[in-house]
Design an enzyme around this catalytic site. Structure first.
Site, mmCIF file in Angstrom:
data_model
loop_
_atom_site.group_PDB
_atom_site.id
_atom_site.type_symbol
_atom_site.label_atom_id
_atom_site.label_comp_id
_atom_site.label_asym_id
_atom_site.label_seq_id
_atom_site.Cartn_x
_atom_site.Cartn_y
_atom_site.Cartn_z
ATOM 1 N N LYS A 157 14.633 -52.578 36.823
ATOM 2 C CA LYS A 157 14.888 -53.299 38.118
ATOM 3 C C LYS A 157 16.172 -53.003 38.819
ATOM 4 O O LYS A 157 16.976 -53.847 39.288
ATOM 5 C CB LYS A 157 14.786 -54.818 37.753
ATOM 6 N N ASP A 192 13.330 -63.601 30.120
ATOM 7 C CA ASP A 192 12.938 -64.759 30.910
ATOM 8 C C ASP A 192 11.627 -64.973 30.695
ATOM 9 O O ASP A 192 11.371 -66.079 31.015
ATOM 10 C CB ASP A 192 13.291 -64.182 32.416
#
Ligand code: GLC
Length: 474
Positions: A157, A192
């Site tokens: 990312k 997450d």
């Protein structure tokens, strides 16, 4: 009528039933391979979290969340009746920090925690001399060895900080706290997706899957520890029977964003290939690059440029925004997908893409709608293949609470803000699992999964520390 050029583009975006099934078969195979062996593309990382909460958990914890658009520091108060309260502060992570030295990034994180404690303050009162404990949601692939340690396997990312890969993330953070004389210690590390699974279960009841469709995409699920063959039989027995985080079950972080890095079944168009080639992690995160928020705008940009260069869109005129790498993001796709009228689409085109109104013909509106729809639909259909693959993988050994209905907690900007995302996921799930199979699945937003999940993991870590202190005192 759309121009002929569209027909050449569509096959890589409109996935027929057999293509979807083919992808799920591959998906299951890669999930299984990751359970059996280390070093596979889909890493299937044991989280050392042995179960999901039941909503009665209480306590106040500091939590840190790195891996989305911003760095977040929060304090989460678990109220014990499926409810929580939270105060939080966001801090921007610049591209320089993302791609510079890891120690500089971690110093910045430690400083942000310090700023939070000074400006917002904490209600947690640690015992005298003890540091303030913190749960760290670190949303990257980390090979965990315990609830409070794990080495970074690779960045994803848009992060690429130097001298971090191969190091223990918790140690890097705790070293930064020490360097800065900040009396805080990280006691729990969590992805997450694991956080989302815990948070959804805390708020809503036991969930099977926690999934992120945000800047990146990934999923975690709970299954028998014995399915993680690569841990070795001895280790599995130890984990099942004793040890700090013992349990028959364990939450597994799939890291499904790396599915099909070998490009055996994903529908890679020339637009995807270009995106990948020009990314900072070519040939990695193949699935993520077709599904997640960091990339959907960029795929759309590549398609629109191709249409402009082919002289079928905006009279052949481009703009600086359209010419720039990552010139606009997924919010453009969301704006067009959510547009009620053609005028709304024109507003998105003129405001976000900065195309002059005089170049926008009705046919351009139709083409832009067509392009965003292709990208958004494919993302949702592929998201469904990931969910279906996990559902099928866990079929035989699911907990009693997952037998009747299967709950999936989701979080992330694509899940929250891309209109029609869940509806399209459901359309594909129906194709893959049949009507009854799709109906058994409930999907719900687990908002603030990262913060609440970190707090819940910090609570588990605290209990484990207390248990081992008691045992030592005996
Ligand atoms: C990327 C990360 C993964 C994370 C996901 C969602 O895929 O590698 O760890 O869960 O993004 O944030």
């Amino acid at each position: 009528m759309l121009p002929d050029i569209c027909k050449d583009i569509e096959p890589n975006f409109l996935l027929c039933d057999s293509a979807l099934e083919h992808i799920v078969t591959h998906f299951r195979r890669e999930l299984q391979a990751g359970l059996e062996q280390r070093g596979e593309d889909v890493a299937m990382i044991p989280s050392f979290v042995p179960g999901v909460p039941d909503g009665s958990e209480q306590g106040t914890f500091l939590a840190l969340d790195l891996g989305g658009t911003n760095l977040r520091v929060c304090e989460v108060r678990l109220l014990g009746n499926h409810k929580f309260e939270m105060k939080q502060q966001k801090y921007k992570v610049s591209d320089e920090l993302k791609e510079g030295e890891a120690t500089v990034l971690l110093d910045y994180i430690a400083d942000s925690v310090d700023a939070f404690l000074t400006e917002i303050g904490s209600d947690v009162a640690p015992e005298k001399g003890e540091p303030l404990l913190l749960g760290f949601t670190f949303s990257f692939p980390v090979e965990q060895t315990a609830i409070d340690s794990g080495t970074l396997l690779t960045w994803t990312k848009g992060f690429n900080a130097k001298n971090a890969i191969g190091n223990d993330v918790v140690k890097l953070l705790n070293d930064a706290f020490e360097r800065k004389h900040i009396h805080v210690r990280c006691s729990a590390l969590v992805n997450d997706t694991v956080g989302t699974l815990l948070s959804r279960s805390y708020q809503h009841g036991p969930a099977l899957i926690g999934a992120i469709f945000g800047t990146g995409t990934n999923g975690a699920y709970i299954d028998k520890t014995s399915t993680i063959k690569k841990l070795g039989e001895k280790h599995i027995c130890e984990l099942e029977e004793c040890g700090e985080h013992a349990g028959e079950y364990m939450v597994i972080n799939t890291e499904w964003g790396a599915f099909d890095n070998k490009r055996q079944c994903l529908p890679v168009s020339i637009f995807d290939a270009k995106l990948d080639r020009m990314s900072i992690n070519p040939r990695k995160q193949a699935f993520e690059k077709m599904v997640s928020g960091m990339y959907l705008g960029e795929i759309t940009r590549n398609i629109l440029l191709h249409l402009i260069d082919s002289n079928v869109l905006f009279g052949g005129y481009s703009t600086d925004v359209l010419n720039e790498h990552y010139g606009f993001d997924t919010s453009f796709v969301s704006a067009v997908e959510g547009a009620k009228t053609d005028e709304d689409v024109i507003t998105a085109i003129t405001d976000i893409l900065k195309v002059k109104r005089k170049y926008v013909e009705p046919r351009d509106v139709e083409l832009v709608r067509w392009a965003t729809k292709l990208v958004a639909h494919r993302a949702a259909f592929l998201a469904a293949t990931a969910i279906a693959a996990v559902v099928q993988l866990t079929e035989k050994h699911r907990r009693a609470e997952d037998k009747e209905t299967i709950d999936v907690g989701v979080d992330g900007s694509v899940a929250q803000y891309l209109p029609g995302f869940e509806t399209n996921v459901r359309v594909a799930l129906r194709k893959l699992l049949g009507e009854a199979g799709e109906k058994r699945i409930t999907i719900g937003l687990a908002k603030d999964g990262s913060g609440v999940g970190a707090a819940l993991t910090a609570l588990q870590a605290k209990k484990a520390i207390e248990r081992s202190k008691k045992a030592a005192a005996k």
